[in-house]
Design an enzyme around this catalytic site. Structure first.
Site, PDB file in Angstrom:
ATOM      1  N   ASN A  18       0.628  -0.998  -0.049  1.00  0.00           N
ATOM      2  CA  ASN A  18      -0.053   0.011   0.044  1.00  0.00           C
ATOM      3  C   ASN A  18       0.809   1.316  -0.081  1.00  0.00           C
ATOM      4  O   ASN A  18       0.400   2.229  -0.537  1.00  0.00           O
ATOM      5  CB  ASN A  18      -1.057   0.080   1.261  1.00  0.00           C
ATOM      6  CG  ASN A  18      -2.009  -0.985   1.085  1.00  0.00           C
ATOM      7  OD1 ASN A  18      -2.460  -1.610  -0.074  1.00  0.00           O
ATOM      8  ND2 ASN A  18      -2.605  -1.339   2.225  1.00  0.00           N
ATOM      9  N   TYR A  19       1.917   1.264   0.764  1.00  0.00           N
ATOM     10  CA  TYR A  19       2.869   2.587   0.917  1.00  0.00           C
ATOM     11  C   TYR A  19       4.011   2.172   0.026  1.00  0.00           C
ATOM     12  O   TYR A  19       5.011   2.902   0.163  1.00  0.00           O
ATOM     13  CB  TYR A  19       3.009   2.751   2.205  1.00  0.00           C
ATOM     14  CG  TYR A  19       2.064   3.665   2.788  1.00  0.00           C
ATOM     15  CD1 TYR A  19       1.668   4.774   2.508  1.00  0.00           C
ATOM     16  CD2 TYR A  19       1.285   3.007   4.001  1.00  0.00           C
ATOM     17  CE1 TYR A  19       0.640   5.545   3.175  1.00  0.00           C
ATOM     18  CE2 TYR A  19       0.326   3.780   4.662  1.00  0.00           C
ATOM     19  CZ  TYR A  19      -0.161   5.091   4.178  1.00  0.00           C
ATOM     20  OH  TYR A  19      -0.906   5.663   4.737  1.00  0.00           O
ATOM     21  N   ASP A  21       5.424   0.408  -3.990  1.00  0.00           N
ATOM     22  CA  ASP A  21       5.412   0.678  -5.317  1.00  0.00           C
ATOM     23  C   ASP A  21       4.400   1.890  -5.844  1.00  0.00           C
ATOM     24  O   ASP A  21       4.532   2.706  -6.351  1.00  0.00           O
ATOM     25  CB  ASP A  21       5.189  -0.670  -6.178  1.00  0.00           C
ATOM     26  CG  ASP A  21       6.197  -1.553  -5.924  1.00  0.00           C
ATOM     27  OD1 ASP A  21       6.860  -1.677  -4.967  1.00  0.00           O
ATOM     28  OD2 ASP A  21       6.525  -2.355  -6.937  1.00  0.00           O
ATOM     29  N   GLN A 263      -1.608   9.781   1.762  1.00  0.00           N
ATOM     30  CA  GLN A 263      -0.497  10.183   1.851  1.00  0.00           C
ATOM     31  C   GLN A 263      -0.084  11.580   2.321  1.00  0.00           C
ATOM     32  O   GLN A 263       1.104  11.504   3.355  1.00  0.00           O
ATOM     33  CB  GLN A 263       0.019  10.216   0.220  1.00  0.00           C
ATOM     34  CG  GLN A 263       0.242   8.910  -0.321  1.00  0.00           C
ATOM     35  CD  GLN A 263       0.873   8.786  -1.703  1.00  0.00           C
ATOM     36  OE1 GLN A 263       0.671   9.745  -2.707  1.00  0.00           O
ATOM     37  NE2 GLN A 263       1.627   7.832  -1.994  1.00  0.00           N
ATOM     38  N   ARG A 279       9.790   1.374   6.732  1.00  0.00           N
ATOM     39  CA  ARG A 279      10.058   0.480   5.937  1.00  0.00           C
ATOM     40  C   ARG A 279      10.061   0.633   4.292  1.00  0.00           C
ATOM     41  O   ARG A 279       9.505   1.706   4.051  1.00  0.00           O
ATOM     42  CB  ARG A 279       9.278  -0.984   6.034  1.00  0.00           C
ATOM     43  CG  ARG A 279       7.807  -0.925   5.697  1.00  0.00           C
ATOM     44  CD  ARG A 279       6.987  -1.993   6.083  1.00  0.00           C
ATOM     45  NE  ARG A 279       5.985  -2.238   5.102  1.00  0.00           N
ATOM     46  CZ  ARG A 279       4.702  -3.060   5.187  1.00  0.00           C
ATOM     47  NH1 ARG A 279       4.582  -3.215   6.735  1.00  0.00           N
ATOM     48  NH2 ARG A 279       3.916  -3.149   4.579  1.00  0.00           N
ATOM     49  N   GLU A 281      10.537   1.567   0.657  1.00  0.00           N
ATOM     50  CA  GLU A 281      10.988   2.853  -0.093  1.00  0.00           C
ATOM     51  C   GLU A 281      10.335   4.227   0.287  1.00  0.00           C
ATOM     52  O   GLU A 281      10.840   5.179   0.420  1.00  0.00           O
ATOM     53  CB  GLU A 281      10.952   2.499  -1.654  1.00  0.00           C
ATOM     54  CG  GLU A 281      11.620   3.725  -2.250  1.00  0.00           C
ATOM     55  CD  GLU A 281      11.889   3.343  -3.864  1.00  0.00           C
ATOM     56  OE1 GLU A 281      11.836   4.405  -4.804  1.00  0.00           O
ATOM     57  OE2 GLU A 281      12.110   2.356  -4.252  1.00  0.00           O
ATOM     58  N   ASP A 282       8.744   4.079  -0.091  1.00  0.00           N
ATOM     59  CA  ASP A 282       8.029   5.127  -0.020  1.00  0.00           C
ATOM     60  C   ASP A 282       8.447   5.848   1.542  1.00  0.00           C
ATOM     61  O   ASP A 282       8.750   7.106   1.578  1.00  0.00           O
ATOM     62  CB  ASP A 282       6.964   4.910  -0.169  1.00  0.00           C
ATOM     63  CG  ASP A 282       5.729   6.338  -0.406  1.00  0.00           C
ATOM     64  OD1 ASP A 282       6.142   7.136  -0.851  1.00  0.00           O
ATOM     65  OD2 ASP A 282       4.936   6.490   0.308  1.00  0.00           O
TER      66      ASP A 282
END
Length: 388
Positions: A18-19, A21, A263, A279, A281-282
């Site tokens: 969800n957070y 890709d 977001q 955790r 990438e985003d």
């Protein structure tokens, strides 16, 4: 800047987290549309999961436009027409549909085909950024490598983000109002607040044991999901049964269950915490932009290659830190990623003695890391140069 292209850009993304890709891809799509007035078509294979971070999205609609971006359902086989535009981006090697690749190759004016890769601080990124890979049919696919150096593809950061963050953090009422809006209670202005968005790890139990014995209140803010699996012994019921807004107390530690947020809401949460555990990438990058100290729980890979990536980033992040502070922060991150419950307790205690200089470093790091040019800007420049 005016639109440098007469045609749209297509971006394909397979939802993995969800957070993760989709989080990165959605941020990039919005920025390209809103800041550069580019016509963006975002193809997503799982609109239901996407809607968790974009509540306005209707998963039942095959095509819709939100925040200047056209969002299309990516079904297999593709049931919406794909018409090649100026640019075709496959996010994180998601593997484009064969029909899309065939149509792109057969076009009289093929799109610039780009593979948007994962973010890495490793040295090899600079040498691979922008390299072409021949795909047949007279078309190349170019590897676009996000990174921290001036020779890389850059980092995702909206132009107004730092000003918005600074205004938010200048008034503590903002964070207290946010906590209230999330259904969290009992958090005072001077209490220590830690946000948690990690994978499962035994290290969390070690930290909770330590925080529960603190001389001052500690509030751990955690959403439903994988992090809670590591906190099962601290919950009076199964992690799957807890509800947003619930609070569980153990000595000085209060565990608050967060509702899902969009977001912008997640950014404000990171800005409002004293310390963030993130955790992937985003959330990893947004924690850096929050100008707060953090732990990065990197996704585990075979033969511990994830630790190589972690070490590469830590070398960059600690470049301007005093050696004793750098070693302490590195040891904390390594202990957390290696599930060392006892060691992470010791390193947390050590790092608290460096709280002020570590916070000062966290505030300066975003300015140094961005190097004045963000990923969207560099991507637009890359496309403009390549399409000459």
């Amino acid at each position: 800047m005016t639109n440098p292209h007469s045609n749209h850009w297509d971006i394909f993304c397979a939802v993995v987290d969800n957070y993760g890709d989709i989080g990165v891809t959605w941020r990039l799509s919005k920025q390209l549309a809103l800041e550069y007035q580019l016509p963006i078509v975002l193809w997503v294979d799982d609109l239901k999961s996407f809607a968790h971070i974009l509540p306005a999205l209707d998963p039942a609609l095959g095509s819709q436009t939100l925040e200047g971006v056209t969002i299309n359902q990516w079904n297999t086989p593709l049931d919406l027409d794909y018409t090649p535009g100026a640019v075709l981006i496959e996010a994180f090697a998601c593997e484009l549909p064969e029909s899309v690749k065939a149509t792109a190759k057969a076009s009289s004016e093929p799109p610039l085909w780009i593979n948007l890769e994962y973010l890495s601080a490793e040295d090899w990124v600079d040498g691979c950024h922008g390299l072409p890979s021949f795909q047949g049919g007279g078309i190349n696919k170019y590897f676009y490598m996000p990174g921290f150096s001036a020779a890389s593809g850059g980092l995702i950061c909206e132009k107004s983000l730092f000003d918005e963050r600074d205004a938010w953090q200048a008034d503590s009422a903002n964070k207290l109002n946010l906590f209230k809006s999330l259904g969290l209670s009992g958090i005072e202005d001077d209490d220590k607040v830690i946000s948690l968005f990690s994978y499962e790890t035994l290290a969390l139990g070690g930290l909770c044991d330590l925080w529960s014995q603190s001389s001052t209140p500690v509030h751990l803010l955690v959403p439903k999901g994988r992090s809670l699996s590591s906190l099962a012994s601290y919950l009076p019921k199964a992690p799957a049964d807890v509800e947003p807004g619930e609070q569980f107390c153990h000595g000085a530690l209060s565990i608050h269950i967060l509702p899902m947020t969009d977001q912008a809401g997640y950014d404000r949460l990171l800005w409002s915490a004293d310390f963030n555990i993130v955790r992937g990438e985003d959330s990893f990058l947004r924690a850096q932009w929050a100008s707060r100290p953090f732990i990065w729980h990197i996704y585990q890979q075979e033969e511990d290659y994830h630790l190589v990536k972690l070490e590469a980033f830590m070398r960059l992040y600690c470049d301007n830190l005093a050696p004793e502070i750098a070693d302490c922060w590195k040891n904390l991150n390594l202990a957390f990623n290696q599930q060392q419950a006892d060691a992470v307790q010791q390193h947390w205690q050590n790092i608290e003695s460096f709280a002020s200089p570590l916070l000062a470093h966290a505030k300066q790091w975003p300015i140094d890391a961005l190097k004045t040019t963000d990923l969207a800007t560099r991507l637009v420049q890359f496309v403009k140069k390549s399409l000459r």
